[in-house]
Motif scaffolding. Sequence first.
Motif, PDB file in Angstrom:
ATOM      1  N   THR A 234      37.824  47.874  32.802  1.00  0.00           N
ATOM      2  CA  THR A 234      38.957  47.097  33.323  1.00  0.00           C
ATOM      3  C   THR A 234      39.563  47.736  34.566  1.00  0.00           C
ATOM      4  O   THR A 234      40.370  47.122  35.257  1.00  0.00           O
ATOM      5  N   HIS A 235      39.199  48.998  34.846  1.00  0.00           N
ATOM      6  CA  HIS A 235      39.749  49.783  35.969  1.00  0.00           C
ATOM      7  C   HIS A 235      41.236  50.062  35.809  1.00  0.00           C
ATOM      8  O   HIS A 235      41.952  50.247  36.788  1.00  0.00           O
ATOM      9  N   LYS A 236      41.698  50.081  34.560  1.00  0.00           N
ATOM     10  CA  LYS A 236      43.094  50.472  34.336  1.00  0.00           C
ATOM     11  C   LYS A 236      43.237  51.988  34.453  1.00  0.00           C
ATOM     12  O   LYS A 236      42.325  52.739  34.068  1.00  0.00           O
ATOM     13  N   ASN A 283      37.108  48.478  44.647  1.00  0.00           N
ATOM     14  CA  ASN A 283      37.341  47.038  44.471  1.00  0.00           C
ATOM     15  C   ASN A 283      37.880  46.723  43.082  1.00  0.00           C
ATOM     16  O   ASN A 283      38.762  45.873  42.929  1.00  0.00           O
ATOM     17  N   GLY A 284      37.368  47.421  42.083  1.00  0.00           N
ATOM     18  CA  GLY A 284      37.847  47.194  40.721  1.00  0.00           C
ATOM     19  C   GLY A 284      39.306  47.599  40.554  1.00  0.00           C
ATOM     20  O   GLY A 284      40.105  46.874  39.951  1.00  0.00           O
ATOM     21  N   ILE A 285      39.663  48.771  41.099  1.00  0.00           N
ATOM     22  CA  ILE A 285      41.050  49.246  40.966  1.00  0.00           C
ATOM     23  C   ILE A 285      41.992  48.383  41.806  1.00  0.00           C
ATOM     24  O   ILE A 285      43.114  48.083  41.390  1.00  0.00           O
ATOM     25  N   LEU A 286      41.517  47.934  42.957  1.00  0.00           N
ATOM     26  CA  LEU A 286      42.353  47.057  43.791  1.00  0.00           C
ATOM     27  C   LEU A 286      42.657  45.761  43.036  1.00  0.00           C
ATOM     28  O   LEU A 286      43.803  45.296  42.993  1.00  0.00           O
ATOM     29  N   ASN A 287      41.626  45.206  42.429  1.00  0.00           N
ATOM     30  CA  ASN A 287      41.791  43.988  41.641  1.00  0.00           C
ATOM     31  C   ASN A 287      42.811  44.207  40.512  1.00  0.00           C
ATOM     32  O   ASN A 287      43.707  43.395  40.294  1.00  0.00           O
ATOM     33  N   GLN A 288      42.699  45.334  39.833  1.00  0.00           N
ATOM     34  CA  GLN A 288      43.619  45.615  38.720  1.00  0.00           C
ATOM     35  C   GLN A 288      45.031  45.908  39.251  1.00  0.00           C
ATOM     36  O   GLN A 288      46.024  45.557  38.617  1.00  0.00           O
ATOM     37  N   ILE A 290      46.365  44.433  41.794  1.00  0.00           N
ATOM     38  CA  ILE A 290      46.941  43.112  42.071  1.00  0.00           C
ATOM     39  C   ILE A 290      47.343  42.423  40.770  1.00  0.00           C
ATOM     40  O   ILE A 290      48.449  41.893  40.636  1.00  0.00           O
ATOM     41  N   ASN A 291      46.430  42.469  39.785  1.00  0.00           N
ATOM     42  CA  ASN A 291      46.748  41.847  38.488  1.00  0.00           C
ATOM     43  C   ASN A 291      48.028  42.417  37.887  1.00  0.00           C
ATOM     44  O   ASN A 291      48.813  41.700  37.275  1.00  0.00           O
ATOM     45  N   THR A 292      48.209  43.726  38.035  1.00  0.00           N
ATOM     46  CA  THR A 292      49.298  44.402  37.323  1.00  0.00           C
ATOM     47  C   THR A 292      50.616  44.381  38.081  1.00  0.00           C
ATOM     48  O   THR A 292      51.669  44.164  37.494  1.00  0.00           O
TER      49      THR A 292
HETATM   50  C1  LIG Z   1      39.536  41.084  38.519  1.00  0.00           C
HETATM   51  O1  LIG Z   1      40.420  40.918  37.429  1.00  0.00           O
HETATM   52  C2  LIG Z   1      40.194  39.761  36.664  1.00  0.00           C
HETATM   53  C3  LIG Z   1      41.312  39.636  35.626  1.00  0.00           C
HETATM   54  O2  LIG Z   1      41.366  40.784  34.823  1.00  0.00           O
HETATM   55  C4  LIG Z   1      38.815  39.847  36.032  1.00  0.00           C
HETATM   56  O3  LIG Z   1      38.556  38.685  35.305  1.00  0.00           O
HETATM   57  C5  LIG Z   1      37.788  40.032  37.131  1.00  0.00           C
HETATM   58  O4  LIG Z   1      36.510  40.236  36.566  1.00  0.00           O
HETATM   59  C6  LIG Z   1      38.124  41.216  37.999  1.00  0.00           C
HETATM   60  N1  LIG Z   1      37.207  41.325  39.130  1.00  0.00           N
HETATM   61  C7  LIG Z   1      36.692  42.482  39.506  1.00  0.00           C
HETATM   62  C8  LIG Z   1      35.838  42.456  40.730  1.00  0.00           C
HETATM   63  O5  LIG Z   1      36.901  43.538  38.918  1.00  0.00           O
END
Ligand SMILES: *[C@@H]1O[C@H](CO)[C@@H](O)[C@H](O)[C@H]1NC(C)=O
Length: 473
Positions: A234-236, A283-288, A290-292
């Motif tokens: 989840t890259h948390k 990219n994974g941590i950036l995505n997380q 933004i989500n958080t």
């Molecule tokens: C970004 O976060 C969403 C929601 O948690 C997840 O479904 C998606 O797979 C993530 N994408 C990447 C590139 O990590």
Amino acid sequence: MAVRSLLFLAALHYLLGGQLAAAIELDPTSADSVKDAASTIVYGMMKYYTGNETGDTPGNLPDPYYWWEAGGMFGQMVDYYYYTNVTTYNEETVQAIVHQAGDAGDFMPANQTKTEGNDDQVFWAFTAMDAAELNFASPDSGPAGDGQPSWVSMGQAVFNLQTTRWDNSTCNGGLRWQIFTWNSGYDYKNVASNGGFFQLAARLARYTNNETYADWARTEWEWFSNSILYDNETHKIYDGTSDTDNCTQADHTQWTYNYGIWLNGLAYMYNHTEDDIWLHHLNGILNQTINTFFPSEYDDIMVEVACEPYGTCTTDQFTFKGFTMRWLAVVAQLVPSTASTIWPLIRASAKGAAGQCDGGTDGVTCGMTWNTTTWDGSYGVGQQMSALAAVQANMITIDDLKAPYTTDTGGTSKGDPSAGTGSDSGGSGSGAGGASSAVYTDTITSGDKAGAGILTALMLLFTLGGAAWMVIF
Ligand SMILES: *[C@@H]1O[C@H](CO)[C@@H](O)[C@H](O)[C@H]1NC(C)=O
Ligand SMILES: *[C@@H]1O[C@H](CO)[C@@H](O)[C@H](O)[C@H]1NC(C)=O
Ligand SMILES: *[C@@H]1O[C@H](CO)[C@@H](O)[C@H](O)[C@H]1NC(C)=O
Ligand SMILES: *[C@@H]1O[C@H](CO)[C@@H](O)[C@H](O)[C@H]1NC(C)=O
Ligand SMILES: *[C@@H]1O[C@H](CO)[C@@H](O)[C@H](O)[C@H]1NC(C)=O
Ligand SMILES: *[C@@H]1O[C@H](CO)[C@@H](O)[C@H](O)[C@H]1NC(C)=O
Ligand SMILES: *[C@@H]1O[C@H](CO)[C@@H](O)[C@H](O)[C@H]1NC(C)=O
Ligand SMILES: *[C@@H]1O[C@H](CO)[C@@H](O)[C@H](O)[C@H]1NC(C)=O
Ligand SMILES: *[C@@H]1O[C@H](CO)[C@@H](O)[C@H](O)[C@H]1NC(C)=O
Ligand SMILES: *[C@@H]1O[C@H](CO)[C@@H](O)[C@H](O)[C@H]1NC(C)=O
């Protein structure tokens, strides 16, 4: 005046605050607008700084601000010059950094070592690295004069000391939060210290092109990414873990700066090595991130989710969004594929932050709650710092500013790979990581901590009470 009536006035002032607001309006695509707003906010921030006055200590902030926060503040001041070319504060900024770096240039000043942690030290090292990477006025140009350690050598000194504190004795490695056994928190292996070491190593690797630094960044990443502090699916990113239970439990609090500290280091590593492993995690941590921290119901404005919605942020925590804003801006520079994702977030946050700068008796004091133009009643160095970082970063896209320099692209600060290891610094690598010789050995007492808390409460009362007085009469 009785405390009760002061409290009443403070409450009244808080209620009236919104209607008296002057707010800073920001167009994040206009150079004039950004520079005007930054100038107002930086003035409000530097009002707290008295270290350049006769009899005071350069580089220190008054209570309740800890030493590390001053380090972070001067980093934003180095950035302020880079973003605006305004030289007004340069001299006192050079003076502050040089004074706290000390003769050994390793940010282990005797007045601080009693309570200094690895993260405290590395935040000052970041400021020295900013100065190196942005060709900030050289330390020799400051009041301390010639013969000072260079900016980049200050980063190297901290790096060299911290490598001696790498600790395999528990939890398979990592850095501890505290440097000294007698401080509480010595058992804690935290993200700020380990992410800080990673970022410092990555920045030195890119700046100097010396692979020793990149190797240490890999060692740190290996440890962190296999630890309970990082969820690589989840890259948390969590806050820290204690060796008293063999690092099997984590404090799961989510802080913006714990994400930012790794994002920025990963960007340096990717830019330096072009190895996709760094981009994958970035990219994974950036995505997380933004989500958080950028919930869509807040219009993509950054929120310190662990404390801001509850009004419980502490002095330190008011600064975190500022570091993260600065680091995201650098990520967008060093990894251009992230720019189209990151800039809308910075612009929205900057507009929000400026809009929240409508408090206090001057009408331009910044609070913490960026999603509303009603001042939240909080104020301080951290709030000014965070708003400043969000606002001024926009100059990067407006003026197409150059990314942090390296020795190969125009950086003029000359390195010293052995900084911090010589006899002058006392960095022997023994015991608690080769600290300077003049170390205070008494443990911080709970009285010290309670004293700081009481002082904060009193200051709040007097300032709010005083402000209310002026508003009402
Ligand atoms: C970004 O976060 C969403 C929601 O948690 C997840 O479904 C998606 O797979 C993530 N994408 C990447 C590139 O990590
Ligand atoms: C300290 O810096 C402030 C600017 O923040 C300046 O106004 C003041 O004159 C300086 N004081 C001294 C003694 O240099
Ligand atoms: C340490 O404290 C003394 C006394 O307050 C002060 O004179 C000195 O400048 C301080 N040194 C540093 C490096 O902050
Ligand atoms: C500051 O000046 C340099 C040239 O000295 C220029 O390249 C840069 O764009 C300027 N920055 C700003 C924000 O005006
Ligand atoms: C710590 O352990 C790692 C392997 O887990 C090893 O590579 C490294 O050399 C050790 N470091 C020290 C300082 O002993
Ligand atoms: C996560 O880490 C574990 C252990 O190191 C590894 O086996 C796994 O492949 C990793 N997963 C991802 C998605 O990187
Ligand atoms: C701590 O955990 C490591 C694996 O992470 C294991 O090798 C070690 O035996 C554990 N130590 C104790 C005291 O449980
Ligand atoms: C703004 O943020 C606060 C605290 O984080 C939250 O309680 C409030 O609902 C938000 N307001 C809006 C308009 O989004
Ligand atoms: C590294 O950063 C520079 C400066 O922004 C950029 O031009 C270059 O494309 C980056 N390299 C990589 C591999 O992203
Ligand atoms: C690279 O850094 C290491 C660690 O500080 C140092 O021992 C070595 O001399 C450096 N190499 C060069 C070429 O500067």
